[in-house]
Motif scaffolding. Structure first.
Motif, PDB file in Angstrom:
ATOM      1  N   ALA A 377       0.860  -1.188   0.000  1.00  0.00           N
ATOM      2  CA  ALA A 377       0.000   0.000   0.000  1.00  0.00           C
ATOM      3  C   ALA A 377       0.894   1.236   0.000  1.00  0.00           C
ATOM      4  O   ALA A 377       1.621   1.472   0.960  1.00  0.00           O
ATOM      5  N   TYR A 378       0.841   1.997  -1.080  1.00  0.00           N
ATOM      6  CA  TYR A 378       1.677   3.196  -1.170  1.00  0.00           C
ATOM      7  C   TYR A 378       1.041   4.391  -0.470  1.00  0.00           C
ATOM      8  O   TYR A 378       1.711   5.391  -0.225  1.00  0.00           O
ATOM      9  N   TYR A 379      -0.263   4.283  -0.179  1.00  0.00           N
ATOM     10  CA  TYR A 379      -0.977   5.336   0.547  1.00  0.00           C
ATOM     11  C   TYR A 379      -1.915   4.682   1.564  1.00  0.00           C
ATOM     12  O   TYR A 379      -2.392   3.578   1.337  1.00  0.00           O
ATOM     13  N   PRO A 380      -2.249   5.385   2.633  1.00  0.00           N
ATOM     14  CA  PRO A 380      -3.331   4.894   3.502  1.00  0.00           C
ATOM     15  C   PRO A 380      -4.643   5.014   2.731  1.00  0.00           C
ATOM     16  O   PRO A 380      -4.882   6.020   2.074  1.00  0.00           O
ATOM     17  N   ALA A 381      -5.484   4.011   2.796  1.00  0.00           N
ATOM     18  CA  ALA A 381      -6.738   4.031   2.047  1.00  0.00           C
ATOM     19  C   ALA A 381      -7.628   5.206   2.447  1.00  0.00           C
ATOM     20  O   ALA A 381      -8.393   5.722   1.634  1.00  0.00           O
ATOM     21  N   ALA A 382      -7.517   5.627   3.706  1.00  0.00           N
ATOM     22  CA  ALA A 382      -8.328   6.748   4.186  1.00  0.00           C
ATOM     23  C   ALA A 382      -7.626   8.090   3.997  1.00  0.00           C
ATOM     24  O   ALA A 382      -8.163   9.138   4.350  1.00  0.00           O
ATOM     25  N   GLY A 383      -6.413   8.068   3.425  1.00  0.00           N
ATOM     26  CA  GLY A 383      -5.677   9.304   3.208  1.00  0.00           C
ATOM     27  C   GLY A 383      -4.826   9.696   4.402  1.00  0.00           C
ATOM     28  O   GLY A 383      -4.842   9.040   5.454  1.00  0.00           O
ATOM     29  N   ASP A 384      -4.074  10.756   4.236  1.00  0.00           N
ATOM     30  CA  ASP A 384      -3.226  11.297   5.307  1.00  0.00           C
ATOM     31  C   ASP A 384      -3.180  12.806   5.112  1.00  0.00           C
ATOM     32  O   ASP A 384      -2.294  13.348   4.443  1.00  0.00           O
ATOM     33  N   ILE A 385      -4.168  13.488   5.690  1.00  0.00           N
ATOM     34  CA  ILE A 385      -4.334  14.920   5.458  1.00  0.00           C
ATOM     35  C   ILE A 385      -3.152  15.724   5.988  1.00  0.00           C
ATOM     36  O   ILE A 385      -2.683  16.665   5.330  1.00  0.00           O
ATOM     37  N   ALA A 386      -2.645  15.370   7.149  1.00  0.00           N
ATOM     38  CA  ALA A 386      -1.525  16.116   7.733  1.00  0.00           C
ATOM     39  C   ALA A 386      -0.307  16.071   6.811  1.00  0.00           C
ATOM     40  O   ALA A 386       0.345  17.098   6.560  1.00  0.00           O
ATOM     41  N   LYS A 387       0.005  14.890   6.295  1.00  0.00           N
ATOM     42  CA  LYS A 387       1.154  14.761   5.398  1.00  0.00           C
ATOM     43  C   LYS A 387       0.896  15.486   4.080  1.00  0.00           C
ATOM     44  O   LYS A 387       1.802  16.096   3.497  1.00  0.00           O
ATOM     45  N   ALA A 388      -0.353  15.432   3.611  1.00  0.00           N
ATOM     46  CA  ALA A 388      -0.711  16.105   2.369  1.00  0.00           C
ATOM     47  C   ALA A 388      -0.501  17.614   2.498  1.00  0.00           C
ATOM     48  O   ALA A 388       0.054  18.266   1.600  1.00  0.00           O
ATOM     49  N   LYS A 389      -0.929  18.187   3.629  1.00  0.00           N
ATOM     50  CA  LYS A 389      -0.755  19.624   3.858  1.00  0.00           C
ATOM     51  C   LYS A 389       0.728  19.986   3.930  1.00  0.00           C
ATOM     52  O   LYS A 389       1.156  21.027   3.405  1.00  0.00           O
ATOM     53  N   LYS A 390       1.507  19.143   4.558  1.00  0.00           N
ATOM     54  CA  LYS A 390       2.945  19.385   4.698  1.00  0.00           C
ATOM     55  C   LYS A 390       3.616  19.409   3.315  1.00  0.00           C
ATOM     56  O   LYS A 390       4.425  20.304   3.021  1.00  0.00           O
ATOM     57  N   LEU A 391       3.275  18.436   2.486  1.00  0.00           N
ATOM     58  CA  LEU A 391       3.860  18.360   1.152  1.00  0.00           C
ATOM     59  C   LEU A 391       3.445  19.550   0.291  1.00  0.00           C
ATOM     60  O   LEU A 391       4.256  20.100  -0.463  1.00  0.00           O
ATOM     61  N   LEU A 392       2.189  19.964   0.411  1.00  0.00           N
ATOM     62  CA  LEU A 392       1.721  21.111  -0.374  1.00  0.00           C
ATOM     63  C   LEU A 392       2.463  22.373   0.044  1.00  0.00           C
ATOM     64  O   LEU A 392       2.826  23.207  -0.803  1.00  0.00           O
ATOM     65  N   ALA A 393       2.716  22.518   1.340  1.00  0.00           N
ATOM     66  CA  ALA A 393       3.480  23.671   1.835  1.00  0.00           C
ATOM     67  C   ALA A 393       4.916  23.626   1.317  1.00  0.00           C
ATOM     68  O   ALA A 393       5.483  24.651   0.905  1.00  0.00           O
ATOM     69  N   GLU A 394       5.520  22.436   1.330  1.00  0.00           N
ATOM     70  CA  GLU A 394       6.886  22.287   0.827  1.00  0.00           C
ATOM     71  C   GLU A 394       6.970  22.605  -0.661  1.00  0.00           C
ATOM     72  O   GLU A 394       8.014  23.052  -1.157  1.00  0.00           O
ATOM     73  N   ALA A 395       5.870  22.393  -1.368  1.00  0.00           N
ATOM     74  CA  ALA A 395       5.834  22.690  -2.798  1.00  0.00           C
ATOM     75  C   ALA A 395       5.630  24.171  -3.069  1.00  0.00           C
ATOM     76  O   ALA A 395       5.693  24.616  -4.219  1.00  0.00           O
ATOM     77  N   GLY A 396       5.398  24.948  -1.993  1.00  0.00           N
ATOM     78  CA  GLY A 396       5.251  26.399  -2.151  1.00  0.00           C
ATOM     79  C   GLY A 396       3.836  26.905  -2.069  1.00  0.00           C
ATOM     80  O   GLY A 396       3.563  28.068  -2.389  1.00  0.00           O
ATOM     81  N   TYR A 397       2.911  26.062  -1.591  1.00  0.00           N
ATOM     82  CA  TYR A 397       1.503  26.461  -1.518  1.00  0.00           C
ATOM     83  C   TYR A 397       0.931  26.173  -0.130  1.00  0.00           C
ATOM     84  O   TYR A 397       0.008  25.348   0.018  1.00  0.00           O
ATOM     85  N   PRO A 398       1.435  26.799   0.913  1.00  0.00           N
ATOM     86  CA  PRO A 398       0.937  26.527   2.276  1.00  0.00           C
ATOM     87  C   PRO A 398      -0.557  26.842   2.404  1.00  0.00           C
ATOM     88  O   PRO A 398      -1.004  27.933   2.049  1.00  0.00           O
ATOM     89  N   GLY A 399      -1.304  25.843   2.888  1.00  0.00           N
ATOM     90  CA  GLY A 399      -2.741  26.044   3.045  1.00  0.00           C
ATOM     91  C   GLY A 399      -3.465  26.314   1.747  1.00  0.00           C
ATOM     92  O   GLY A 399      -4.594  26.801   1.747  1.00  0.00           O
ATOM     93  N   GLY A 400      -2.810  25.976   0.622  1.00  0.00           N
ATOM     94  CA  GLY A 400      -3.416  26.221  -0.687  1.00  0.00           C
ATOM     95  C   GLY A 400      -3.213  27.629  -1.187  1.00  0.00           C
ATOM     96  O   GLY A 400      -3.677  27.974  -2.284  1.00  0.00           O
ATOM     97  N   LYS A 401      -2.498  28.465  -0.412  1.00  0.00           N
ATOM     98  CA  LYS A 401      -2.284  29.861  -0.800  1.00  0.00           C
ATOM     99  C   LYS A 401      -1.454  29.934  -2.080  1.00  0.00           C
ATOM    100  O   LYS A 401      -0.392  29.335  -2.191  1.00  0.00           O
ATOM    101  N   GLY A 402      -1.958  30.682  -3.055  1.00  0.00           N
ATOM    102  CA  GLY A 402      -1.246  30.864  -4.311  1.00  0.00           C
ATOM    103  C   GLY A 402      -1.392  29.713  -5.288  1.00  0.00           C
ATOM    104  O   GLY A 402      -0.811  29.752  -6.383  1.00  0.00           O
ATOM    105  N   PHE A 403      -2.150  28.689  -4.893  1.00  0.00           N
ATOM    106  CA  PHE A 403      -2.301  27.531  -5.780  1.00  0.00           C
ATOM    107  C   PHE A 403      -3.241  27.903  -6.928  1.00  0.00           C
ATOM    108  O   PHE A 403      -4.337  28.394  -6.710  1.00  0.00           O
ATOM    109  N   PRO A 404      -2.823  27.656  -8.175  1.00  0.00           N
ATOM    110  CA  PRO A 404      -3.668  28.009  -9.325  1.00  0.00           C
ATOM    111  C   PRO A 404      -4.884  27.092  -9.422  1.00  0.00           C
ATOM    112  O   PRO A 404      -4.856  25.957  -8.946  1.00  0.00           O
ATOM    113  N   LYS A 405      -5.936  27.614 -10.024  1.00  0.00           N
ATOM    114  CA  LYS A 405      -7.131  26.780 -10.197  1.00  0.00           C
ATOM    115  C   LYS A 405      -6.848  25.740 -11.278  1.00  0.00           C
ATOM    116  O   LYS A 405      -6.426  26.060 -12.378  1.00  0.00           O
TER     117      LYS A 405
END
Length: 562
Positions: A377-405
């Motif tokens: 299993a490469y992902y938890p079936a129920a997801g991992d929101i905390a890790k997802a938010k961390k990765l998005l912030a590391e990509a330059g979009y903390p909390g979705g800020k500045g993320f294009p539609k």
């Protein structure tokens, strides 16, 4: 759609073909003699983009081709390869050379004899660069097949280590009308199963070379299988009738096979209840529990994965530079994947008995040690929101800020829309990003994906044979079905090494390493493992739905309704 001759015996414990016998009935039509009319109307779910064996890539066209044509081999009730248009074959000791003999009684629907040259022509036609077959890579098992297919590419686009070749170099040769000699690049345990797959079907040179629209008209759609085309009303119905020239026609009971093309699932189910359709698959998701309860719907295993795919090519940049920059960041793709609760989707949205997909390769094929290949299993079936938010912030979009539609594209259908809407909500709630949903009719959608004119899109894959390779070679640089445009020389080398490896255990280890690369790069976002969800009238017998997703009508017949 096919299976490995040697491997499938142990795999079928997970994926077994089923004759569908349940469902609600309606008054049965009878002829002037009072006998039940042997006619079935089946909803394909959409009008096929093409039913040319060399150009088909979808399950709807595969259904049509599989019942109209026959390869050297066909699949039995357990999806094992058995003799089809060939009546015998021999394999060399090194596993590289196959010699097939064509049945004397094998005829085309116009009465002409099927000859070995029809197979040589068809296979080389699929490989011919000008044909632009997305499934040409399925012919790369043939000696020099890839070299010929890439002969029209510039040097920088050719696969490293592949020698240039001409059509004459390809490992398929009709030595006379009844003998076909096939030479492979490497021993391939599932090669006989491939010979029942649509791309390996024979095609007549005098038909296909003289009319580019040959596969759209009854007069020129000359086939060699159980059924032949009688009529095609665009966006309405294709009517096939029993092919009286088929070598096994005495065992074909069905006289007429109508393919309806209703894309709307609700309309399809309404037509079924009104007695206008006898069989359909993928009914409206909200109706599935009730249909299963009353016996109208049967759910069977399906060796396939429903997933989302990101456009990793320069075409995405041309469409939307900011959106492309975001989606082509592996951390963003992983964040999007981790933000999805797959358990919730299968329980509350799809409702077809699916299971959450946490890898590209689904369960259904066993390794030599008896374990299912899909054991990681490469992902938890129920997801991992905390890790997802961390990765998005590391990509330059903390909390979705500045993320294009982003725009997510899917083919018309309430089922796809419902899942997309659920994922859209999860991405907004869990990551703070906005996604627009865009639907297209099936034929347009396929072209959009193939032309890379999208940012993020629905995708899915039903295996062509029961082996992890059917999923993993999909994402090689040379694969015509690689809709993401993913290109990784290291990954390509792994797939090539697996194809050359003769030790089954070592081969599976290499395939695991290949999937590790794909999932680390988050090339696809898996959602769930498919099931076959079929609604069928109780008086329709002998229809076979394969774990590979195809519907076979060669053994079908109609009885009087109760």
């Amino acid at each position: 759609m096919n299976k490995s001759a040697r491997i499938s015996a142990v795999m079928l414990s997970v994926a077994v073909s089923v004759s569908l016998l349940a469902g609600c009935g309606s008054k049965t039509a009878t002829n002037s003699n009072g006998k039940v009319t042997q006619a079935i109307t089946f909803n394909l779910g959409a009008e096929p983009k093409t039913i040319d064996p060399a150009l088909s890539t979808a399950i709807d066209s595969g259904d049509v081709i599989g019942n109209a044509f026959e390869g050297l081999m066909r699949l039995d009730s357990k999806d094992k390869p058995v003799l089809g248009t060939a009546d015998s074959y021999k394999v060399s000791k090194d596993g590289l050379t196959y010699t097939f003999h064509i049945r004397k009684g094998a005829l085309w629907s116009d009465g002409k004899q099927v000859v070995a040259g029809d197979f040589e022509y068809a296979w080389k036609r699929a490989l011919k660069p000008a044909t632009a077959s997305e499934y040409a890579y399925q012919m790369f098992y043939l000696k020099n097949g890839q070299g010929y297919n890439e002969s029209g590419l510039s040097a920088d686009k050719k696969t490293a280590g592949v020698k240039a070749a001409t059509a004459a170099d390809v490992g398929v040769k009709a030595t006379n009308d009844s003998t076909l000699v096939v030479t492979l690049e490497n021993p391939t345990t599932y090669f006989l199963s491939l010979l029942a797959f649509q791309t390996y079907m024979p095609v007549r040179k005098d038909v296909a070379d003289t009319n580019s629209a040959w596969a759209t008209k009854p007069a020129t759609y000359i086939s060699n299988g159980a059924f032949k085309m009688k009529e095609w009303k665009p966006k309405d119905v294709m009517t096939f009738v029993k092919n009286d020239k088929y070598w096994d026609t005495k065992n074909i009971k069905l006289e007429t096979l109508n393919y309806k093309m209703l894309e709307d699932q609700t309309a399809s189910l309404s037509a079924y209840k009104a007695g206008q359709i006898d069989m359909l698959y993928q009914p409206p998701q909200s109706e599935i529990p009730a249909l299963v309860k009353d016996g109208s719907c049967i759910i069977t295993p399906n060796y396939g994965t429903y997933y989302y795919v990101a456009n990793l090519t320069p075409e995405a940049v041309k469409l939307n530079p900011e959106a492309a920059k975001a989606i082509q960041n592996a951390k963003v793709r992983k964040a999007l994947s981790l933000a999805i609760n797959r358990k919730d989707i299968v329980a509350n949205v799809s409702k077809g008995g699916e299971t959450p997909a946490t890898s590209l390769v689904p369960k259904g094929s066993l390794e030599p040690n008896g374990k299912d290949f899909a054991s990681k299993a490469y992902y938890p079936a129920a997801g991992d929101i905390a890790k997802a938010k961390k990765l998005l912030a590391e990509a330059g979009y903390p909390g979705g800020k500045g993320f294009p539609k982003l725009t997510f594209t899917y083919n018309t259908g309430a089922g796809h829309q419902n899942i997309a809407a659920a994922v859209q909500d999860m991405w907004k709630t869990n990551l703070g990003i906005d996604v627009d949903l865009k639907n297209q009719e099936w034929k347009v959608f396929i072209q959009t994906r193939n032309d890379k004119k999208y940012i993020l899109a629905r995708d899915g894959w039903l295996a062509d044979y029961t082996d992890p390779m059917s999923f993993l070679d999909l994402l090689t640089t040379s694969s015509g079905n690689n809709d993401s445009g993913y290109s990784n020389p290291v990954y390509d080398a792994k797939i090539l090494a697996a194809k050359k490896e003769l030790d089954p255990t070592k081969r599976m280890a290499i395939l695991h390493e290949a999937e590790d690369i794909i999932m680390k790069d988050d090339v696809v976002i898996p959602i769930y493992a498919y099931t076959n969800t079929v609604v069928l009238k109780s008086n329709i017998k002998g229809v076979r739905t394969s774990p590979l997703g195809q519907h076979w009508f060669q053994g079908a017949y109609v009885t009087a309704a109760k």
